[in-house]
Design a protein around this motif. Structure first.
Motif, mmCIF file in Angstrom:
data_model
loop_
_atom_site.group_PDB
_atom_site.id
_atom_site.type_symbol
_atom_site.label_atom_id
_atom_site.label_comp_id
_atom_site.label_asym_id
_atom_site.label_seq_id
_atom_site.Cartn_x
_atom_site.Cartn_y
_atom_site.Cartn_z
ATOM 1 N N LEU A 95 0.825 -1.213 0.000
ATOM 2 C CA LEU A 95 0.000 0.000 0.000
ATOM 3 C C LEU A 95 0.861 1.266 0.000
ATOM 4 N N GLY A 119 2.532 4.235 1.489
ATOM 5 C CA GLY A 119 2.981 4.482 2.861
ATOM 6 C C GLY A 119 3.363 3.219 3.615
ATOM 7 N N SER A 120 3.338 2.074 2.929
ATOM 8 C CA SER A 120 3.662 0.815 3.630
ATOM 9 C C SER A 120 5.155 0.732 3.961
ATOM 10 N N GLY A 121 5.987 1.377 3.136
ATOM 11 C CA GLY A 121 7.434 1.344 3.388
ATOM 12 C C GLY A 121 8.257 0.901 2.184
ATOM 13 N N LYS A 122 7.642 0.809 1.020
ATOM 14 C CA LYS A 122 8.332 0.314 -0.185
ATOM 15 C C LYS A 122 9.579 1.140 -0.506
ATOM 16 N N SER A 123 9.429 2.451 -0.608
ATOM 17 C CA SER A 123 10.557 3.310 -1.017
ATOM 18 C C SER A 123 11.647 3.313 0.045
ATOM 19 N N THR A 124 11.246 3.340 1.305
ATOM 20 C CA THR A 124 12.220 3.347 2.406
ATOM 21 C C THR A 124 13.063 2.079 2.359
ATOM 22 N N ARG A 131 0.380 6.837 9.395
ATOM 23 C CA ARG A 131 1.626 7.480 8.948
ATOM 24 C C ARG A 131 1.317 8.652 8.020
ATOM 25 N N GLU A 150 8.748 -5.339 12.279
ATOM 26 C CA GLU A 150 10.143 -5.495 11.848
ATOM 27 C C GLU A 150 10.688 -4.130 11.442
ATOM 28 N N ILE A 200 13.614 -1.476 9.579
ATOM 29 C CA ILE A 200 14.147 -1.389 8.212
ATOM 30 C C ILE A 200 15.352 -2.315 8.035
HETATM 31 N N1 LIG Z 1 9.967 -0.996 9.320
HETATM 32 C C1 LIG Z 1 9.751 -0.008 8.442
HETATM 33 N N2 LIG Z 1 10.084 -0.186 7.136
HETATM 34 C C2 LIG Z 1 9.843 0.822 6.255
HETATM 35 N N3 LIG Z 1 9.311 2.029 6.571
HETATM 36 C C3 LIG Z 1 8.968 2.239 7.863
HETATM 37 C C4 LIG Z 1 9.175 1.237 8.842
HETATM 38 N N4 LIG Z 1 8.749 1.712 10.026
HETATM 39 C C5 LIG Z 1 8.304 2.971 9.805
HETATM 40 N N5 LIG Z 1 8.437 3.308 8.495
HETATM 41 C C6 LIG Z 1 8.076 4.621 7.934
HETATM 42 O O1 LIG Z 1 6.955 4.461 7.064
HETATM 43 C C7 LIG Z 1 7.024 5.408 5.998
HETATM 44 C C8 LIG Z 1 6.942 4.654 4.692
HETATM 45 O O2 LIG Z 1 6.962 5.568 3.618
HETATM 46 P P1 LIG Z 1 7.437 5.151 2.181
HETATM 47 O O3 LIG Z 1 8.694 4.360 2.237
HETATM 48 O O4 LIG Z 1 7.446 6.384 1.341
HETATM 49 O O5 LIG Z 1 6.255 4.168 1.722
HETATM 50 P P2 LIG Z 1 5.775 3.769 0.252
HETATM 51 O O6 LIG Z 1 6.963 3.897 -0.672
HETATM 52 O O7 LIG Z 1 5.297 2.354 0.390
HETATM 53 O O8 LIG Z 1 4.676 4.731 -0.087
HETATM 54 C C9 LIG Z 1 8.327 6.189 6.162
HETATM 55 O O9 LIG Z 1 8.081 7.393 6.824
HETATM 56 C C10 LIG Z 1 9.163 5.251 7.052
HETATM 57 O O10 LIG Z 1 10.110 5.938 7.841
#
Ligand SMILES: Nc1ncnc2c1ncn2[C@@H]1O[C@H](COP(=O)(O)OP(=O)(O)O)[C@@H](O)[C@H]1O
Ligand SMILES: Nc1ncnc2c1ncn2[C@@H]1O[C@H](COP(=O)(O)OS(=O)(=O)O)[C@@H](OP(=O)(O)O)[C@H]1O
Length: 200
Positions: A34, A36-41, A140, A179, A181
């Motif tokens: 989804l 904001g799930s964390g894909k890019s991070t 988030r 979990e 990053i």
């Molecule tokens: N374990 C984790 N893995 C990835 N992101 C996380 C985690 N915990 C918290 N976050 C936060 O969730 C947000 C995910 O945003 P983002 O990576 O842009 O998501 P997406 O690319 O899926 O839209 C970031 O602010 C990141 O710091």
């Protein structure tokens, strides 16, 4: 369109030879989940890690691609499919060039993810499901999009007013609510360790 009058060229330097020069195999790591799930991070951290150990990488990211080559596509089901199909073809080119591609797209439809797998060949496709609940993504609200989706300002928003079909057999599942990053990066790095090795 008929391909009758279009003949493929075969160039002398092969994918295998490019991989040999790089000292590793090339394939696609597909990160779905989804907004904001964390894909890019996770993609960012993974690329940094792989780059440091000498792997040629390239990240294809939803927001970036939609600002460029796919800037004519909307978020209708048909356009999302076309978005993902094109990314599949682009990924195939990068794999041919010898890169480990990290694709980060919501890619909400199972059939579209399967299509990418077919385009790049199943053995070159690693599926990572970033499994973060809609409640947590909305909490988030990294870009303020959920708020806009709730108010109706953004229609067809994944998880709110458009579907997300979760993968049933992902190679790796990451639960970002439990979990961190580093764990996510380690999990993916460990899974692809053997795949990376170039064999004569
Ligand atoms: N374990 C984790 N893995 C990835 N992101 C996380 C985690 N915990 C918290 N976050 C936060 O969730 C947000 C995910 O945003 P983002 O990576 O842009 O998501 P997406 O690319 O899926 O839209 C970031 O602010 C990141 O710091
Ligand atoms: N209606 C709607 N639904 C979902 N997402 C939306 C929408 N409108 C804009 N955005 C922003 O576009 C990013 C997702 O693009 P993708 O190319 O990955 O989407 S898709 O795979 O074609 O479904 C997504 O990026 P991420 O948050 O990084 O996932 C959003 O920032």
């Amino acid at each position: 369109m008929s391909k009758e009058n279009i003949k493929k060229h075969h160039f002398k330097v092969t994918r295998k030879e490019r991989q040999q020069l790089n000292g590793h195999n090339s394939f696609l790591i597909w990160i779905t989940g989804l907004s904001g799930s964390g894909k890019s991070t996770i993609a960012n951290g993974l690329e940094e890690y792989l780059h440091k150990i000498g792997v040629r990488t390239y990240v294809l990211d939803g927001d970036n691609i939609r600002h460029g080559i796919n800037d004519n596509l909307t978020f209708s089901p048909e356009d999302r499919s076309e978005n993902i199909r094109r990314i599949g073809e682009i990924s195939k080119l990068f794999i041919d060039a010898g890169c480990v591609v990290i694709g980060t797209f919501i890619s909400p439809y199972q059939k579209d993810r399967q299509k990418v797998k077919r385009i790049v060949a199943p053995s070159n496709f690693v599926e990572v499901f970033v499994n973060t609940s809609i409640e947590e993504c909305e909490r988030r609200d990294v870009k303020g999009l959920y708020k806009k989706a709730r108010s109706g300002e953004i229609p067809n928003f994944t998880g709110i007013s458009a579907p997300y079909e979760a993968p049933e057999n992902a190679d790796i599942e990451i639960k970002t609510e439990t979990e961190d990053i580093e764990e996510a990066i380690f999990k993916i790095a460990d899974f692809i360790k053997e795949k990376l090795k170039y064999n004569e």
